[in-house]
Design an enzyme around this catalytic site. Structure first.
Site, mmCIF file in Angstrom:
data_model
loop_
_atom_site.group_PDB
_atom_site.id
_atom_site.type_symbol
_atom_site.label_atom_id
_atom_site.label_comp_id
_atom_site.label_asym_id
_atom_site.label_seq_id
_atom_site.Cartn_x
_atom_site.Cartn_y
_atom_site.Cartn_z
ATOM 1 N N CYS A 1 0.821 -1.208 0.000
ATOM 2 C CA CYS A 1 0.000 0.000 0.000
ATOM 3 C C CYS A 1 0.861 1.267 0.000
ATOM 4 O O CYS A 1 1.463 1.587 -1.005
ATOM 5 C CB CYS A 1 -1.003 -0.033 1.146
ATOM 6 S SG CYS A 1 -2.377 1.123 0.907
ATOM 7 N N HIS B 1 -3.769 -4.664 0.623
ATOM 8 C CA HIS B 1 -3.287 -5.125 1.921
ATOM 9 C C HIS B 1 -3.419 -6.648 2.011
ATOM 10 O O HIS B 1 -4.444 -7.163 2.484
ATOM 11 C CB HIS B 1 -4.086 -4.472 3.059
ATOM 12 C CG HIS B 1 -3.725 -3.050 3.313
ATOM 13 N ND1 HIS B 1 -2.741 -2.680 4.212
ATOM 14 C CD2 HIS B 1 -4.198 -1.902 2.765
ATOM 15 C CE1 HIS B 1 -2.632 -1.358 4.217
ATOM 16 N NE2 HIS B 1 -3.496 -0.862 3.347
ATOM 17 N N GLU C 1 -2.167 -8.656 4.047
ATOM 18 C CA GLU C 1 -2.265 -9.141 5.427
ATOM 19 C C GLU C 1 -3.703 -9.260 5.913
ATOM 20 O O GLU C 1 -3.991 -10.026 6.849
ATOM 21 C CB GLU C 1 -1.475 -8.227 6.375
ATOM 22 C CG GLU C 1 -2.066 -6.853 6.642
ATOM 23 C CD GLU C 1 -1.669 -5.789 5.629
ATOM 24 O OE1 GLU C 1 -1.823 -4.590 5.936
ATOM 25 O OE2 GLU C 1 -1.221 -6.162 4.522
#
Length: 234
Positions: free
Chosen positions: A115, A210, A212
């Site tokens: 990001c 993202h 994660e």
């Protein structure tokens, strides 16, 4: 390699004005990000943003993960004005992140940028950003959407996919590409979603989303962290 000795992955910390459990302002990283590195077999280590000694500090690490965060100061990429949606700009954070990107790329240290991290790398190589994508109907906040990956790209190999569902949270995007960078994924609206640097000395991939957020349940997203840690063990 001894499985008990995990490759050390540097993650630049993010300044946080409010962290109630600690009673003070803090330097933090998202737990989901740290856990994704740990699942991949890496030893995640948050590092303090400072404006000196970046190259020497990075020399003790096996890889780097540049995480998400607030916006870069538009002056960092030559803009003379600042859109009113630009937020959480911090001079020291910008200086440190840009130094980390430059030194990691110059030294061939494996680097995954996420990001804001992607935007930092782009700016570090002379690229620019679109300061705001155009309001709620166009920004990519709180959005999971399909992203098409270039076949054979580093990101496609890491995820094992040519299309993936990406969790996004950003209102800015790449405008002009930095020197040597190549687009390796796009969203349906044309937003650049991943970059790579074919002439890089070491492993490098950058994603605008993202990974994660969903890596704990999506092997494609976890694959990005796995690829970083594999590169860091060589």
């Amino acid at each position: 390699m001894d499985p008990a000795v995990r490759p050390l992955i540097a993650i630049p910390a993010r300044f946080s004005a409010r962290t109630s459990a600690l009673r003070y302002a803090a330097e933090v990283n998202a737990r989901a990000l740290v856990e994704a590195v740990w699942r991949a077999g890496g030893e995640p280590a948050g590092i303090h943003p400072a404006d000196t000694g970046t190259a020497a500090r990075l020399s003790r690490f096996d890889g780097v993960l540049l995480p998400g965060g607030g916006d870069l100061a538009p002056s960092r990429y030559g803009a003379t004005d600042t859109h009113d949606t630009v937020y959480d700009v911090d001079t020291l954070q910008d200086t440190f992140d840009l130094d980390v990107a430059r030194h990691a790329l110059a030294s061939g240290l494996p680097l995954l940028a996420v990001c804001r991290g992607l935007q930092v790398v782009n700016v570090s190589l002379g690229g620019t950003l679109e300061q705001d994508m155009g309001g709620p109907e166009r920004e990519h906040r709180h959005l999971v959407h399909p992203v098409t990956l270039e076949p054979g790209s580093l990101v496609a190999r890491a995820t094992g996919a040519e299309k993936t569902d990406a969790s996004c949270y950003h209102h800015q995007r790449v405008d002009r590409l930095g020197a040597g960078l190549r687009v390796s994924a796009r969203a349906a609206d044309g937003t650049i979603e991943a970059l790579e640097l074919p002439q890089a000395d070491g492993w490098f991939a950058a994603v605008q989303w993202h990974p994660e957020d969903t890596a704990h349940e999506d092997p494609a997203q976890q694959g990005l962290f796995d690829a970083l840690v594999r590169a860091a063990t060589r």
